[in-house]
Design an enzyme around this catalytic site. Structure first.
Site, mmCIF file in Angstrom:
data_model
loop_
_atom_site.group_PDB
_atom_site.id
_atom_site.type_symbol
_atom_site.label_atom_id
_atom_site.label_comp_id
_atom_site.label_asym_id
_atom_site.label_seq_id
_atom_site.Cartn_x
_atom_site.Cartn_y
_atom_site.Cartn_z
ATOM 1 N N GLY A 1 -28.979 -0.268 -12.779
ATOM 2 C CA GLY A 1 -28.490 -1.284 -11.845
ATOM 3 C C GLY A 1 -27.457 -2.112 -12.579
ATOM 4 O O GLY A 1 -27.690 -2.544 -13.718
ATOM 5 N N THR B 1 -10.059 -1.971 -16.207
ATOM 6 C CA THR B 1 -10.495 -0.941 -17.156
ATOM 7 C C THR B 1 -9.985 0.417 -16.682
ATOM 8 O O THR B 1 -10.054 0.744 -15.503
ATOM 9 C CB THR B 1 -12.037 -0.934 -17.292
ATOM 10 O OG1 THR B 1 -12.620 -0.757 -16.000
ATOM 11 C CG2 THR B 1 -12.550 -2.240 -17.881
ATOM 12 N N GLY C 1 -10.787 3.517 -18.218
ATOM 13 C CA GLY C 1 -11.518 4.632 -18.837
ATOM 14 C C GLY C 1 -10.929 4.977 -20.195
ATOM 15 O O GLY C 1 -10.667 4.091 -21.010
ATOM 16 N N ALA D 1 -8.083 5.619 -21.038
ATOM 17 C CA ALA D 1 -6.753 5.056 -21.287
ATOM 18 C C ALA D 1 -6.823 3.615 -21.802
ATOM 19 O O ALA D 1 -5.812 3.050 -22.206
ATOM 20 C CB ALA D 1 -5.901 5.125 -20.024
ATOM 21 N N GLY D 2 -8.001 2.997 -21.776
ATOM 22 C CA GLY D 2 -8.132 1.658 -22.330
ATOM 23 C C GLY D 2 -8.344 0.578 -21.285
ATOM 24 O O GLY D 2 -8.881 0.832 -20.210
ATOM 25 N N ASP E 1 -20.594 -1.531 -17.505
ATOM 26 C CA ASP E 1 -21.535 -2.657 -17.602
ATOM 27 C C ASP E 1 -21.581 -3.195 -19.030
ATOM 28 O O ASP E 1 -21.649 -4.406 -19.246
ATOM 29 C CB ASP E 1 -22.939 -2.218 -17.168
ATOM 30 C CG ASP E 1 -22.955 -1.769 -15.718
ATOM 31 O OD1 ASP E 1 -22.123 -2.275 -14.939
ATOM 32 O OD2 ASP E 1 -23.777 -0.905 -15.371
ATOM 33 N N SER F 1 -21.423 2.422 -26.654
ATOM 34 C CA SER F 1 -22.445 2.699 -25.634
ATOM 35 C C SER F 1 -22.407 4.124 -25.093
ATOM 36 O O SER F 1 -23.443 4.683 -24.745
ATOM 37 C CB SER F 1 -22.321 1.706 -24.475
ATOM 38 O OG SER F 1 -21.254 2.067 -23.614
HETATM 39 O O1 RIB Z 1 -22.930 1.046 -13.708
HETATM 40 C C1 RIB Z 1 -23.952 1.968 -13.874
HETATM 41 C C2 RIB Z 1 -25.068 1.695 -12.935
HETATM 42 O O2 RIB Z 1 -24.604 1.883 -11.625
HETATM 43 C C3 RIB Z 1 -26.248 2.602 -13.089
HETATM 44 O O3 RIB Z 1 -27.209 2.097 -13.994
HETATM 45 C C4 RIB Z 1 -26.779 2.755 -11.691
HETATM 46 O O4 RIB Z 1 -27.938 2.020 -11.479
HETATM 47 C C5 RIB Z 1 -25.644 2.281 -10.791
HETATM 48 O O5 RIB Z 1 -26.012 1.221 -10.033
HETATM 49 NA NA NA Z 2 -24.842 5.286 -22.589
#
Ligand code: RIB
Ligand code: NA
Length: 301
Positions: free
Chosen positions: A39, A210, A212, A214-215, A242, A272
């Site tokens: 999430g 963002t 991806g 490409a920065g 996230d 990550s």
């Molecule tokens: O941004 C990634 C998230 O998007 C995942 O963890 C999934 O839950 C979706 O909501």
């Molecule tokens: Na990950």
């Protein structure tokens, strides 16, 4: 000070890895399956809790099912305060994720996330008001986001808004938030008629896009900047955005400039994607500081 609050979505990610995506009417055997907490709201809260010694509050909702239970345990384990996460008689939100070819495809069922409303926030305004930064995404309703953003503006609380996934109503949020972080597709959905550089120029140090691999690009008040991504051996890009948002928000609360905050967050998301799961590879502050780009290349302080 330093307190960060996320008002947003909480989900259980049901992740399937496959070598081939089935066509309509077709069945294929996949490689493996896992259930991991996710999430966007919860992910961003956990990204920040790994970095800050200050309070990170999560405000949202889960269901009375087993997913809700294990999500609560996950907040506990990651030092995210979740007393304002309501438990309601509905299903916990889920994301059905297919990992395929270094990429992912996601279907979300919001469940309890849809019941996060101005009504359910009644006991949370005080926490929101006393925050240094409030973080929002698009997996709870637009009405709730807008009410929170307006409240924050009235009370002098900074807002970081990650308009993901994009919605037609996103532009209504712009006047009430301080930082907006769409990816390139979300940005295009927001401004279908404008070139990227013209929208960046319109919102200096506010619109951070963002791209991806490409920065990340934004206008720093002088000119458009492009901070390159760092090459990685990708295991799972789920949650990279996230992690970026969490790290960016944290860096801002540490009074880093937008440029340094972006660089800091680029290192975080780079780390990550090298581990499985949205939250699996989210780095600690130590791991970010130890990355060669931190001091040597980018001179972040
Ligand atoms: O941004 C990634 C998230 O998007 C995942 O963890 C999934 O839950 C979706 O909501
Ligand atoms: Na990950």
């Amino acid at each position: 000070m330093g307190k960060i609050t996320v008002v947003g979505s909480i989900a259980m990610d049901l992740v399937t890895r496959t070598l081939r995506v089935p066509k309509a009417g077709e069945t294929v055997f996949g490689q493996d399956f896992s259930m991991v907490p996710g999430g966007k709201g919860a992910n961003q809260a956990i990204a920040m809790a790994r970095l800050t010694p200050h309070e990170v509050n999560m405000i949202g909702a889960i269901g009375t099912d087993a997913f809700g239970q294990s999500i609560s345990e996950n907040f506990e384990k990651n030092a995210v305060l979740f007393k304002n996460v309501g438990t309601i008689p509905q299903m916990t939100g889920i994301a059905q994720i297919t990992l395929f070819d270094e990429d992912n495809r996601i279907i979300i069922i919001p469940g309890a996330n849809n019941s996060v409303s101005t009504d359910s926030l009644k006991g949370s305004w005080e926490i929101i008001k006393n925050s240094e930064l409030v973080v929002l995404q698009n997996e709870i309703t637009h009405a709730t986001n807008l009410a929170v953003a307006k409240f924050c503006r009235e009370n002098g609380v900074k807002v970081l808004y990650n308009p993901a996934p994009a919605r037609p109503t996103d532009l209504e949020m712009f006047d009430f938030v301080d930082y907006i972080t769409p990816n390139e597709h979300e940005c295009k959905a927001l401004f279908p008629d404008d070139s990227l550089s013209s929208v960046l120029t319109k919102y200096p140090n506010k619109l951070i896009v963002t791209l991806g691999v490409a920065g990340v690009t934004f206008h720093d008040g002088q000119e458009v900047q492009l901070i390159p991504a760092i090459k990685a051996k990708v295991v799972d890009t789920t949650g990279a955005g996230d992690t970026f948002n969490g790290a960016f928000g944290f860096a801002l609360t540490e009074n880093l400039s937008v440029t340094d905050s972006v660089k800091f967050a680029v290192i975080a998301s780079h780390l990550s994607v090298q581990k499985f799961g949205a939250q699996g590879g989210m780095p600690t502050l130590k791991e970010i500081k130890e990355h060669k780009n931190y001091e040597k290349k980018w001179n972040i302080k």
